[in-house]
Design a protein around this motif. Structure first.
Motif, short mmCIF file in Angstrom:
data_model
loop_
_atom_site.label_atom_id
_atom_site.label_comp_id
_atom_site.label_asym_id
_atom_site.label_seq_id
_atom_site.Cartn_x
_atom_site.Cartn_y
_atom_site.Cartn_z
N VAL A 36 6.39 10.43 -14.07
CA VAL A 36 5.38 10.42 -15.13
C VAL A 36 5.17 9.00 -15.64
O VAL A 36 4.05 8.55 -15.85
CB VAL A 36 5.79 11.37 -16.28
N GLU A 37 6.27 8.27 -15.80
CA GLU A 37 6.20 6.92 -16.36
C GLU A 37 5.69 5.88 -15.37
O GLU A 37 4.85 5.04 -15.70
CB GLU A 37 7.60 6.52 -16.83
N ARG A 38 6.19 5.92 -14.13
CA ARG A 38 5.89 4.86 -13.15
C ARG A 38 5.00 5.30 -12.00
O ARG A 38 4.59 4.48 -11.20
CB ARG A 38 7.19 4.33 -12.55
N GLY A 39 4.77 6.57 -11.85
CA GLY A 39 4.03 7.07 -10.70
C GLY A 39 5.00 7.49 -9.62
O GLY A 39 6.19 7.20 -9.67
N ASN A 40 4.50 8.16 -8.61
CA ASN A 40 5.34 8.64 -7.52
C ASN A 40 5.50 7.52 -6.50
O ASN A 40 4.82 7.47 -5.48
CB ASN A 40 4.74 9.90 -6.90
N VAL A 41 6.42 6.62 -6.78
CA VAL A 41 6.62 5.43 -5.95
C VAL A 41 6.99 5.80 -4.51
O VAL A 41 6.43 5.22 -3.58
CB VAL A 41 7.65 4.48 -6.59
N PRO A 42 7.90 6.74 -4.27
CA PRO A 42 8.20 7.08 -2.87
C PRO A 42 6.96 7.55 -2.10
O PRO A 42 6.79 7.19 -0.93
CB PRO A 42 9.24 8.20 -2.98
N ALA A 43 6.11 8.32 -2.73
CA ALA A 43 4.89 8.77 -2.05
C ALA A 43 3.95 7.60 -1.78
O ALA A 43 3.32 7.54 -0.71
CB ALA A 43 4.18 9.84 -2.88
N MET A 44 3.86 6.65 -2.71
CA MET A 44 3.01 5.48 -2.51
C MET A 44 3.53 4.62 -1.36
O MET A 44 2.77 4.14 -0.52
CB MET A 44 2.90 4.66 -3.79
N VAL A 45 4.84 4.43 -1.33
CA VAL A 45 5.45 3.63 -0.26
C VAL A 45 5.24 4.32 1.08
O VAL A 45 4.91 3.68 2.08
CB VAL A 45 6.95 3.40 -0.55
N ARG A 46 5.42 5.63 1.12
CA ARG A 46 5.21 6.38 2.36
C ARG A 46 3.78 6.24 2.84
O ARG A 46 3.52 6.05 4.02
CB ARG A 46 5.55 7.86 2.13
N GLY A 47 2.83 6.29 1.90
CA GLY A 47 1.42 6.13 2.27
C GLY A 47 1.13 4.75 2.85
O GLY A 47 0.42 4.63 3.85
N GLN A 48 1.70 3.72 2.23
CA GLN A 48 1.51 2.36 2.75
C GLN A 48 2.16 2.19 4.13
O GLN A 48 1.61 1.56 5.01
CB GLN A 48 2.08 1.33 1.77
#
Length: 62
Positions: free
Chosen positions: A13-25
């Motif tokens: 909630v605070e930072r966003g779903n960083v693992p999903a963003m990294v996986r997308g990149q």
């Protein structure tokens, strides 16, 4: 969604779903590299020079 892991849910909630963003990149980069590798011809190994030294620094010529 993250009821079993409240700390992780709070971070999402605070930072966003960083693992999903990294996986997308990573997926995007993987697709780009696959396209580039299809464009580059396969490198053929160069033959070894005939005057190369032998295994212990000696000449291969007898």
């Amino acid at each position: 969604m993250f009821q079993g892991t409240p700390v992780y849910g709070g971070l999402v909630v605070e930072r966003g779903n960083v693992p999903a963003m990294v996986r997308g990149q990573a997926d995007r980069l993987h697709r780009q590299l696959a396209q580039l590798l299809c464009l580059v011809p396969a490198a053929r190994p160069r033959p070894a020079p005939t005057d190369a030294p032998g295994p212990q620094g000696t000449s291969a010529v007898l």
